[in-house]
Design a protein around this motif. Sequence first.
Motif, mmCIF file in Angstrom:
data_model
loop_
_atom_site.group_PDB
_atom_site.id
_atom_site.type_symbol
_atom_site.label_atom_id
_atom_site.label_comp_id
_atom_site.label_asym_id
_atom_site.label_seq_id
_atom_site.Cartn_x
_atom_site.Cartn_y
_atom_site.Cartn_z
ATOM 1 N N PRO B 119 0.812 -1.235 0.000
ATOM 2 C CA PRO B 119 0.000 0.000 0.000
ATOM 3 C C PRO B 119 0.840 1.278 0.000
ATOM 4 C CG PRO B 119 -0.634 -1.456 1.815
ATOM 5 C CD PRO B 119 0.476 -2.125 1.109
ATOM 6 N N VAL B 120 1.898 1.330 0.800
ATOM 7 C CA VAL B 120 2.695 2.551 0.880
ATOM 8 C C VAL B 120 3.430 2.786 -0.433
ATOM 9 C CG1 VAL B 120 4.596 3.681 2.091
ATOM 10 C CG2 VAL B 120 2.958 2.302 3.375
ATOM 11 N N ASP B 121 3.985 1.707 -0.965
ATOM 12 C CA ASP B 121 4.693 1.778 -2.241
ATOM 13 C C ASP B 121 3.759 2.284 -3.328
ATOM 14 O OD1 ASP B 121 6.973 1.529 -3.666
ATOM 15 O OD2 ASP B 121 6.575 -0.550 -4.259
ATOM 16 N N GLN B 133 12.255 1.682 -2.654
ATOM 17 C CA GLN B 133 12.533 0.556 -1.765
ATOM 18 C C GLN B 133 12.442 1.064 -0.328
ATOM 19 O OE1 GLN B 133 13.263 -2.739 -2.456
ATOM 20 N NE2 GLN B 133 13.311 -3.122 -0.241
ATOM 21 N N ILE B 134 11.409 0.621 0.411
ATOM 22 C CA ILE B 134 11.240 1.083 1.786
ATOM 23 C C ILE B 134 11.621 -0.020 2.758
ATOM 24 C CG2 ILE B 134 9.675 2.137 3.441
ATOM 25 C CD1 ILE B 134 7.869 2.731 0.973
ATOM 26 N N LEU B 135 11.052 -1.199 2.496
ATOM 27 C CA LEU B 135 11.356 -2.332 3.362
ATOM 28 C C LEU B 135 12.831 -2.689 3.182
ATOM 29 C CD1 LEU B 135 9.691 -4.075 5.276
ATOM 30 C CD2 LEU B 135 9.517 -5.766 3.458
ATOM 31 N N PHE B 136 13.416 -3.263 4.239
ATOM 32 C CA PHE B 136 14.830 -3.657 4.228
ATOM 33 C C PHE B 136 15.764 -2.466 4.062
ATOM 34 C CE2 PHE B 136 12.923 -7.661 2.178
ATOM 35 C CZ PHE B 136 12.528 -8.143 3.420
ATOM 36 N N ARG B 214 16.183 -8.375 11.175
ATOM 37 C CA ARG B 214 16.033 -9.340 10.081
ATOM 38 C C ARG B 214 14.748 -9.088 9.305
ATOM 39 N NH1 ARG B 214 15.611 -14.884 11.414
ATOM 40 N NH2 ARG B 214 16.451 -14.224 13.388
ATOM 41 N N LEU B 215 13.629 -8.958 10.039
ATOM 42 C CA LEU B 215 12.326 -8.875 9.382
ATOM 43 C C LEU B 215 12.130 -7.567 8.639
ATOM 44 C CD1 LEU B 215 10.055 -10.427 12.146
ATOM 45 C CD2 LEU B 215 10.812 -11.489 10.008
ATOM 46 N N ILE B 216 12.506 -6.451 9.267
ATOM 47 C CA ILE B 216 12.224 -5.138 8.688
ATOM 48 C C ILE B 216 13.447 -4.577 7.970
ATOM 49 C CG2 ILE B 216 11.497 -2.765 9.203
ATOM 50 C CD1 ILE B 216 9.258 -4.743 9.662
ATOM 51 N N ALA B 217 14.632 -4.803 8.545
ATOM 52 C CA ALA B 217 15.830 -4.227 7.937
ATOM 53 C C ALA B 217 16.533 -5.234 7.023
ATOM 54 C CB ALA B 217 16.787 -3.751 9.020
#
Lengths: 381, 267
Positions: B119-121, B133-136, B214-217
């Motif tokens: 949704p944000v993308d 690219q937002i996640l990671f 790990r999950l978000i970054a």
Amino acid sequence: MWQGRCHSRYSAGDPMTEKTIIQFDHVAKRFDGETILRDINFEIERGKFYTLLGPSGCGKTTILRLIAGFLEPSEGTITFDGQLVNKIPPNKRQVNTVFQDYALFPHLNVFENVAFGLRINKLANKEIEPRVKEALHFVNLDGYQNREIADLSGGQKQRVAIARAIVNRPQVLLLDEPLSALDLKLRTAMQVELRQLQRRLGITFIFVTHDQEEALAMSDEIFVLNQGKIEQSGSPRSIYDEPINRFVADFIGESNIIPGTMLRDRVVSFAGKTFDCVDQGFDEMESVEIVIRPEDLELKPQGEGMLQVRVESQLFRGVHYEMIGKDADGNSWMIHSTKSAQIGEAIGLFFEPEAIHVMRHGETEEDFDRRLESYEGADHD
Amino acid sequence: MTKKLTNTYLIPYVLWIGLFVIAPLAMVLYYSFFDIQGHFSFENYVRFFTPIYLRMTVSSIGYACLITFFTLLIAYPTAYLLTKMKNRRLWLMLIILPTWINVLLKAYAFIGLLSTYGPVDTLLALSGIGRKQILFTGFSFVFVSVYLFIPFMILPIYNSLEKLNNSFVEAAYDLGASAWATFRRVIFPLTLEGVKSGVQAVFIPALSLFMLTRLIAGNRVITLGTAIEEHFLVTQDWGMGATIAVFLILAMIVVMALMGKGWLKRW
């Protein structure tokens, strides 16, 4: 040297020639539809000690907060030094407040508390130090600069709060029941001290209290408030001697309030008898209330004096005895006397015509003052 | 008699502290002196001061500082507004509510929200900024961490603001202070205890975050927490893992000391 911080901000003309500093013109205040103050009118003069006196909820603190700028009037205008200040916030006014709970900053020591206002005004350090010391000297707290607030007694906190306010050299100092937290002895001492301080500083003090003795002892002028209205204003003497109505007579000192009838000028009837008095300006046969102070009643043997009563109770009050007597009409009379009488004893009471004060029902303060003036001057010829 | 009784009451507490606090800490310290072959050595401590681990430490502390800073930046005004609200209890409840949901669930929810074509993308694409690219990224790591920690910062600050006597604020105004001067000289210093508690409640957990890295970054952010997890679960080098843990504990003690007695008093 204790004049206003900077006259230019408010002054219209030379401020020292203008006697009035604060004026309330038809000021009303409502909170959520509830009226706290209605139609308040008064003038505050420079260099005097004023007291706002009244029971809790009478609106006296609201008036103080209006002057300080914490509240805005719902109606009417407040002028300070001739300038309209209805919407001027507290930090832009030349008044300072001594709060009821002192509100000394607990994270600052005595010196920094007193210096607070000066630091806000960005004074240089070398100017701040002598002024803080001078203010502490004024309240007899020399050498207390480095104390922490938590280590001070109630009386000392009180003095720091006063020093913190006067160091800014306000034109008006507001005091919100500052003595109520102190014990009786300290309170009496602080009354004397505050009065002396006001004389030395020469600035206006506006003092709020519900304690009538405090008000009588300290003030140049008292405003007696009740239910959001000024009932009476004047010197302590005039308010005590000539209360305008039952509320004032009852609130200021002890009073015997007895229903009576004004027969003609200087003649009044009550308790089934007719007496000479000094009051006039009433209608013939007007129904009135008369006030006689308990200390104006003199004990006489039975049969003597102006009035016969039977003693119902007696208390020893230290300086005097307090007795309640009942007359033939069923009126209760409180008597303060250094002489005592036995319960059940029949005694006579004597009082001077001047001790009788006659009150007209529902008289406004203006009419009251006018009526008093009309004959008080004539009395002295 | 009373003394004996108080001692009896202390037994569960002492047992708890001994078994679940002191013993594990002692074991961590003990393990830190053994290398991967199980030989006693100071090797792990020497290794900690090599660039790899130092960089990890710096990045860990850096991210924890960032997270704490932004959390404070958002939480203080929020707490202040909260004290001025009419339905304070309701708003407070709404702020506390998310803390009842498991961190992992919230992390997965953010993966969904922030992922490519999420949704944000899509919103970014529609607004003309273009897909990003937002996640990671470091940003998403800080963003999600701040989101998670905000309630823990708001609560202590809200409490100290609530306790603040309004007459101090009025006294400051009365003495000529502007709104800003009143905040800086009176309100903030008098609520500093709450801020300190909040900083501790955020900074210390932020220092040892590992799941979010790990999950978000996406492992782009390596913190000391991640390193400990790797050593214990992947490389099986418990000695090195324990050594890092020792330094993490030291860092926490330093933070607690810096933040004064506020935290200790509260517990």
